[in-house]
Write a protein that holds these residues in place. Structure first.
Motif, short mmCIF file in Angstrom:
data_model
loop_
_atom_site.label_atom_id
_atom_site.label_comp_id
_atom_site.label_asym_id
_atom_site.label_seq_id
_atom_site.Cartn_x
_atom_site.Cartn_y
_atom_site.Cartn_z
N SER A 49 0.85 -1.19 0.00
CA SER A 49 0.00 0.00 0.00
C SER A 49 0.89 1.24 0.00
CB SER A 49 -0.90 0.02 1.24
OG SER A 49 -1.56 1.26 1.34
N THR A 75 -7.89 -8.96 -3.84
CA THR A 75 -7.90 -7.60 -3.29
C THR A 75 -9.11 -7.33 -2.41
OG1 THR A 75 -9.09 -6.59 -5.14
CG2 THR A 75 -6.68 -6.75 -5.33
N LEU A 78 -9.41 -4.57 0.33
CA LEU A 78 -8.36 -3.56 0.12
C LEU A 78 -8.93 -2.38 -0.65
CD1 LEU A 78 -5.40 -5.86 -1.00
CD2 LEU A 78 -5.95 -5.06 1.31
N THR A 79 -8.33 -1.22 -0.47
CA THR A 79 -8.70 -0.04 -1.24
C THR A 79 -7.52 0.91 -1.25
OG1 THR A 79 -10.41 1.64 -1.57
CG2 THR A 79 -9.71 1.26 0.69
N TYR A 82 -1.69 1.01 -4.60
CA TYR A 82 -0.73 -0.03 -4.26
C TYR A 82 0.37 -0.05 -5.30
CZ TYR A 82 -3.53 -2.06 -0.55
OH TYR A 82 -4.20 -2.24 0.62
#
Length: 181
Positions: A49, A75, A78-79, A82
């Motif tokens: 990240s 993913t 996740l946000t 990256y």
């Protein structure tokens, strides 16, 4: 006695083929890469990240020669931005890294409104619902109607390209098999 000596003056060549630089990804992402070196010792692909945190190992391996390699990056949850890092080492101690930035967006779309007549399979009027939706960006959309048990009754669109972030789909009150929902 004669000895054959191989000279290796070059580090491994590594290239991330997909996803593309700055591509927005979500869900399960297929990653493809190219790694080549006659004396390749190992390779690895990680995601980090851009806001910090530990690296996520996507795949690792040991092989020699020229190879297309790949794996799946989940993913989910996740946000944000990256960086994917593909690294390779050869037996002579040389190494190479290729890095690209991607954007992870697992934001679900939302239904803005649902306008429907009362569904009645015996009614003379046409059953119909207007389903208005909004998504975070253009791309592709899956839109389905589920029952209370969580099973899909009707798929209104599957991987359909959309050019605007909002739209309307009509539903006739029927399941995929044609029966009244």
């Amino acid at each position: 006695a004669r000895r054959l000596v191989h000279a290796d003056n070059a580090p491994p060549t590594v290239v991330i083929l997909s996803p593309a630089i700055d591509e927005t990804v979500s869900g399960s992402v297929t990653i493809r890469a190219w790694v080549t070196d006659p004396f390749l010792q190992d390779y690895s692909l990680t995601a980090t990240s851009m806001t910090g945190g530990a690296s996520i190992s996507i795949f690792t391996g040991v092989l020699g020669g020229t190879n297309i390699i790949g794996g799946i990056w989940n993913t989910t949850g996740l946000t944000g931005a990256y960086v994917l890092h593909l690294s390779a080492n050869d037996a002579t101690g040389r190494s190479s890294t290729n890095s690209i930035r991607v954007r992870v967006d697992n934001t679900p779309g939302e239904i803005i409104s649902l306008t429907a007549n009362d569904f009645n399979p015996d009614a003379a009027i046409q059953n119909r619902a207007d389903i208005r939706y909004r998504v975070s960006e253009t791309g592709r959309i899956d839109l389905a109607i589920w029952n209370r048990a969580g099973s899909v009754l009707r798929r209104l669109s599957i991987d359909e390209p959309i050019e605007t972030v909002s739209g309307v789909r009509l539903w006739d009150g029927r399941a995929d098999n044609g029966s009244s929902a």
